[in-house]
Scaffold this motif. Structure first.
Motif, short mmCIF file in Angstrom:
data_model
loop_
_atom_site.label_atom_id
_atom_site.label_comp_id
_atom_site.label_asym_id
_atom_site.label_seq_id
_atom_site.Cartn_x
_atom_site.Cartn_y
_atom_site.Cartn_z
N GLY A 5 42.91 45.36 54.32
CA GLY A 5 41.75 46.25 54.28
C GLY A 5 41.72 46.97 52.95
N TRP A 6 40.55 47.41 52.53
CA TRP A 6 40.42 48.07 51.24
C TRP A 6 39.15 48.90 51.21
CZ3 TRP A 6 40.12 43.01 52.42
CH2 TRP A 6 38.89 42.39 52.27
N ALA A 7 39.14 49.90 50.34
CA ALA A 7 37.96 50.76 50.17
C ALA A 7 38.01 51.35 48.77
CB ALA A 7 37.94 51.88 51.20
N GLY A 8 36.84 51.49 48.16
CA GLY A 8 36.76 52.06 46.82
C GLY A 8 37.10 51.08 45.72
N ILE A 9 37.23 49.80 46.06
CA ILE A 9 37.58 48.76 45.10
C ILE A 9 37.07 47.44 45.66
CG2 ILE A 9 39.84 48.37 46.20
CD1 ILE A 9 41.00 47.74 43.46
N SER A 10 36.69 46.52 44.78
CA SER A 10 36.33 45.18 45.23
C SER A 10 37.60 44.40 45.53
CB SER A 10 35.52 44.45 44.16
OG SER A 10 34.27 45.08 43.96
N ALA A 11 37.50 43.46 46.44
CA ALA A 11 38.67 42.66 46.80
C ALA A 11 39.11 41.77 45.65
CB ALA A 11 38.38 41.82 48.03
N SER A 12 38.16 41.27 44.86
CA SER A 12 38.51 40.35 43.79
C SER A 12 37.67 40.65 42.56
CB SER A 12 38.29 38.90 44.23
OG SER A 12 36.93 38.68 44.55
N ARG A 13 38.19 40.19 41.42
CA ARG A 13 37.39 40.27 40.20
C ARG A 13 37.17 38.85 39.68
NH1 ARG A 13 41.46 43.71 36.18
NH2 ARG A 13 43.27 42.34 36.32
N ASP A 14 35.98 38.64 39.16
CA ASP A 14 35.50 37.30 38.85
C ASP A 14 35.56 37.07 37.35
OD1 ASP A 14 34.16 34.90 38.69
OD2 ASP A 14 32.60 35.47 40.13
N TRP A 15 36.37 36.10 36.94
CA TRP A 15 36.54 35.76 35.52
C TRP A 15 35.65 34.59 35.11
CZ3 TRP A 15 39.95 38.41 32.25
CH2 TRP A 15 40.81 39.34 32.88
N ARG A 16 34.92 34.03 36.04
CA ARG A 16 34.12 32.85 35.70
C ARG A 16 33.07 33.20 34.65
NH1 ARG A 16 32.42 31.17 41.69
NH2 ARG A 16 32.14 33.44 41.68
N GLY A 17 32.93 32.32 33.68
CA GLY A 17 32.00 32.56 32.58
C GLY A 17 32.65 33.20 31.38
N GLU A 18 33.85 33.80 31.57
CA GLU A 18 34.59 34.33 30.43
C GLU A 18 35.43 33.20 29.83
OE1 GLU A 18 36.32 38.23 30.99
OE2 GLU A 18 35.17 38.51 32.85
N THR A 19 36.11 33.47 28.72
CA THR A 19 36.84 32.41 28.03
C THR A 19 38.32 32.71 27.99
OG1 THR A 19 36.41 33.51 25.91
CG2 THR A 19 34.88 31.77 26.59
N ASP A 20 39.12 31.63 27.90
CA ASP A 20 40.55 31.79 27.73
C ASP A 20 40.88 31.95 26.25
OD1 ASP A 20 40.48 29.26 26.57
OD2 ASP A 20 41.44 28.25 28.25
N ARG A 21 42.18 31.94 25.89
CA ARG A 21 42.58 32.17 24.50
C ARG A 21 42.17 31.04 23.57
NH1 ARG A 21 48.62 34.94 24.54
NH2 ARG A 21 48.06 36.77 25.79
N ASP A 22 41.90 29.89 24.16
CA ASP A 22 41.47 28.75 23.35
C ASP A 22 39.96 28.61 23.28
OD1 ASP A 22 44.17 27.94 22.89
OD2 ASP A 22 44.20 27.07 24.91
N GLY A 23 39.26 29.58 23.88
CA GLY A 23 37.80 29.54 23.84
C GLY A 23 37.17 28.72 24.94
N HIS A 24 37.99 28.20 25.87
CA HIS A 24 37.44 27.41 26.97
C HIS A 24 36.87 28.34 28.05
CE1 HIS A 24 40.69 24.36 25.66
NE2 HIS A 24 39.52 24.07 25.07
N GLU A 25 35.72 27.99 28.57
CA GLU A 25 35.09 28.81 29.60
C GLU A 25 35.81 28.65 30.93
OE1 GLU A 25 30.87 28.94 31.95
OE2 GLU A 25 30.80 28.83 29.74
N LEU A 26 36.11 29.78 31.58
CA LEU A 26 36.75 29.76 32.89
C LEU A 26 35.69 29.42 33.94
CD1 LEU A 26 38.91 32.99 32.53
CD2 LEU A 26 39.65 30.62 32.26
#
Length: 252
Positions: free
Chosen positions: A166-187
């Motif tokens: 259970g949780w409150a005041g925070i999202s359960a997950s954070r979404d990295w999709r669309g961001e890039t890794d250190r090599d510039g590849h899209e997650l």
């Protein structure tokens, strides 16, 4: 990041104000995440029971007899009845009970504890843990997030680890999709279950057995500029493991 247990909390009884006790014994600031073990939430909410509170049905007797047959250990049908009453579905009936709780968590024996129960036979999980987390959060003067934690095993690995139920005041997950890794590849698929990670970090310092501290303060951690989601428990149509278990039967 600072992760530290709140020391000196007393044994929790039904009706106790957890938020007030946390503030009395802990140093709580705006932005903190409080990770609270489900055992103390359950105790405060009166979720401790005797085995005799669960007169066994024919189904519970059947389950207990089957488990006794395959494990060689005596099984109490009253415990099986408690598991049935706390479950939406039995994913596995032998050689142990793997169940989906009424709030969506999948774990062994519906998460029912027989240790650290405060003298009762059984300690059931909170009925609606996210609502429990919100009540604790509302009782804290500081602006905090709250994660209700439990420990359970994982498929394919030995041992237990902390998870969020259970949780409150925070999202359960954070979404990295669309961001890039250190090599510039899209997650493309990375969605991070931050409440589970916070629960696991907290479990490192709470301890187990008779020396545990049930509340942890996480400080100087930030969710960051990411999209969030409250999707934590997989829906059946996307849970291929649970679908496969519906077709599987223990044969011994």
């Amino acid at each position: 990041m600072y992760v530290n247990a709140v020391p000196g909390l007393p044994e929790i009884d039904a009706g106790d104000d957890l938020a007030a006790l946390i503030e009395e014994h802990g140093d709580v600031h705006d932005g903190d995440v409080l990770c609270v073990a489900s055992t103390v939430v359950s105790k405060a909410e009166g979720r401790a029971y005797a085995l005799d509170d669960f007169p066994p049905s024919p189904r519970a007797r059947e389950i207990a007899a089957r488990l006794e047959e395959v494990t060689g250990d005596e099984k109490d049908p009253r415990f099986a009845q408690a598991v049935l009453e706390e479950s939406m579905e039995l994913a596995i009936e032998a050689p142990f009970l793997l169940t989906e709780t009424r709030f969506g968590h999948v774990g062994v024996n519906a998460g029912i504890d027989r240790s650290n129960t405060g003298g009762a036979d059984l300690l059931l999980l909170p009925e609606r843990p996210s609502e429990s987390a919100e009540r604790i959060r509302e009782g804290i003067d500081a602006d905090v997030a709250v994660v209700v934690t439990d420990t359970c095993g994982r498929p394919f690995r030995h041992g237990q680890r902390g998870v969020a139920i259970g949780w409150a005041g925070i999202s359960a997950s954070r979404d990295w999709r669309g961001e890039t890794d250190r090599d510039g590849h899209e997650l493309a698929v990375t969605v991070e279950s931050v409440v589970d990670e916070l629960a696991s970090a907290a479990n490192l310092v709470t301890g187990e057995g008779d020396g545990g501290d049930p509340v942890v303060v996480v400080r100087d951690w930030a969710f960051g500029d990411h999209d969030g989601s409250d999707n934590l428990f997989r829906e059946l149509d996307g849970d291929f493991v649970r679908q496969a278990l519906r077709e599987w039967e223990f044969d011994r």
